[in-house]
Scaffold this motif. Structure first.
Motif, PDB file in Angstrom:
ATOM      1  N   GLN A   1       0.979  -1.173  -0.168  1.00  0.00           N
ATOM      2  CA  GLN A   1       0.004   0.096  -0.187  1.00  0.00           C
ATOM      3  C   GLN A   1       0.878   1.307  -0.095  1.00  0.00           C
ATOM      4  O   GLN A   1       0.498   2.276  -0.829  1.00  0.00           O
ATOM      5  CB  GLN A   1      -0.915   0.084   1.036  1.00  0.00           C
ATOM      6  N   LYS A   2       1.996   1.166   0.725  1.00  0.00           N
ATOM      7  CA  LYS A   2       2.806   2.475   0.689  1.00  0.00           C
ATOM      8  C   LYS A   2       3.528   2.507  -0.669  1.00  0.00           C
ATOM      9  O   LYS A   2       3.465   3.856  -0.975  1.00  0.00           O
ATOM     10  CB  LYS A   2       3.891   2.264   1.611  1.00  0.00           C
TER      11      LYS A   2
ATOM     12  N   ALA B   1       1.113   4.121  -2.807  1.00  0.00           N
ATOM     13  CA  ALA B   1       0.776   5.473  -2.551  1.00  0.00           C
ATOM     14  C   ALA B   1       1.763   6.530  -3.132  1.00  0.00           C
ATOM     15  O   ALA B   1       1.751   7.411  -3.394  1.00  0.00           O
ATOM     16  CB  ALA B   1       0.491   5.765  -0.994  1.00  0.00           C
ATOM     17  N   ASP B   2       2.988   5.844  -2.859  1.00  0.00           N
ATOM     18  CA  ASP B   2       4.395   6.741  -3.176  1.00  0.00           C
ATOM     19  C   ASP B   2       4.422   6.935  -4.722  1.00  0.00           C
ATOM     20  O   ASP B   2       4.723   7.885  -5.261  1.00  0.00           O
ATOM     21  CB  ASP B   2       5.593   5.953  -2.796  1.00  0.00           C
TER      22      ASP B   2
ATOM     23  N   GLN C   1       1.704   6.774  -6.609  1.00  0.00           N
ATOM     24  CA  GLN C   1       0.703   7.697  -7.123  1.00  0.00           C
ATOM     25  C   GLN C   1       0.820   9.171  -6.571  1.00  0.00           C
ATOM     26  O   GLN C   1       0.718  10.120  -7.473  1.00  0.00           O
ATOM     27  CB  GLN C   1      -0.716   7.385  -6.317  1.00  0.00           C
ATOM     28  N   ALA C   2       1.585   9.521  -5.697  1.00  0.00           N
ATOM     29  CA  ALA C   2       2.305  10.798  -5.109  1.00  0.00           C
ATOM     30  C   ALA C   2       3.139  11.420  -6.279  1.00  0.00           C
ATOM     31  O   ALA C   2       3.205  12.499  -6.766  1.00  0.00           O
ATOM     32  CB  ALA C   2       2.707  10.862  -4.038  1.00  0.00           C
TER      33      ALA C   2
END
Length: 249
Positions: free
Chosen positions: A98-99, A102-103, A105-106
């Motif tokens: 998940q991290k 998220a990274d 996507q950021a």
């Protein structure tokens, strides 16, 4: 069963079976000793039977039961620990996934924003350049040899040159030469040599090949100067390199 002592079903059953076997064997021996003389007595083979002395006492049975219980408890604890470790590992892997997502996507969002900002800045620059070119064209008036010179600011002439040259890097080189030759004055005349115009053509009449209005039209002079630099030095930047080494071109 005494209060406080717990015996498992397996241990009780084992003691009961052993006890029954031992009692059977003892009964057989006693029967032989007390039977009447002269009667036929059946001989019982007790060699393979479990003797009563071999049967675990209550304390021994409890010890065996406790050992079995401790082993089962230890095995269960080991299984629980393994299951817990597997669950924690799975949770850690999911958190890491998940991290990472998220990274990623950021990073994608930041890149998209940077691209959008760059495009907006480029669009604004192009709009400004277009406005300047429009202003320069409005300030220009098509003239011939007999027409008087028009009043054009150096900034407008530079914008016109930027448009005609097309490439920004080549325009910078073109600008360096014109700035030193005429200071962007399209009517500049060298009193000593007679060189004329933005690019100080010698004689100035050479620029007639680009247009009959070479004396009064900066655009005609720019076109002739660009053609001259391209044909003689390959490009305005080639001409600027030569100029830097010789102070002329």
């Amino acid at each position: 069963m005494l209060e406080g002592i717990h015996v498992t079903r397996i241990s009780v059953r084992g003691v009961a079976v052993a006890s029954a076997t031992a009692v059977t064997a003892v009964g057989a021996v006693v029967g032989m000793a007390s039977g009447s003389e002269g009667k036929t007595t059946q001989t019982v083979d007790v060699a393979g039977a479990t003797l009563l002395a071999e049967v675990p006492s209550g304390a021994q049975a409890q010890t065996i039961s406790d050992n079995i219980g401790q082993q089962a408890t230890a095995q269960q604890a080991s299984a629980d620990a393994a299951a817990k470790a597997a669950a924690e590992q799975k949770a850690a892997e999911e958190a890491a996934r998940q991290k990472a997502a998220a990274d990623a996507q950021a990073k994608a969002d930041a890149q998209a924003k940077a691209d959008a900002d760059a495009k907006a800045a480029d669009d604004a620059r192009k709009a400004t350049e277009a406005a300047n070119r429009s202003k320069a064209r409005s300030a220009m008036t098509a003239v011939d040899d007999s027409a008087p010179a028009v009043s054009v600011s150096p900034g407008s002439v530079q914008d016109l040159a930027r448009q005609i040259v097309g490439n920004d890097a080549q325009f910078q080189c073109f600008s360096q030469i014109v700035k030193r030759e005429s200071g962007w004055d399209y009517t500049a005349t060298n009193k000593g040599s007679g060189a004329y115009g933005l690019v100080q053509a010698l004689p100035g009449s050479k620029m007639a090949s680009a247009g009959a209005d070479w004396r009064t039209n900066p655009a005609t002079q720019i076109k002739w100067g660009l053609s001259y630099m391209n044909s003689r030095y390959g490009s305005p930047c080639g001409a600027w390199s030569f100029w830097q080494a010789h102070n002329w071109y």
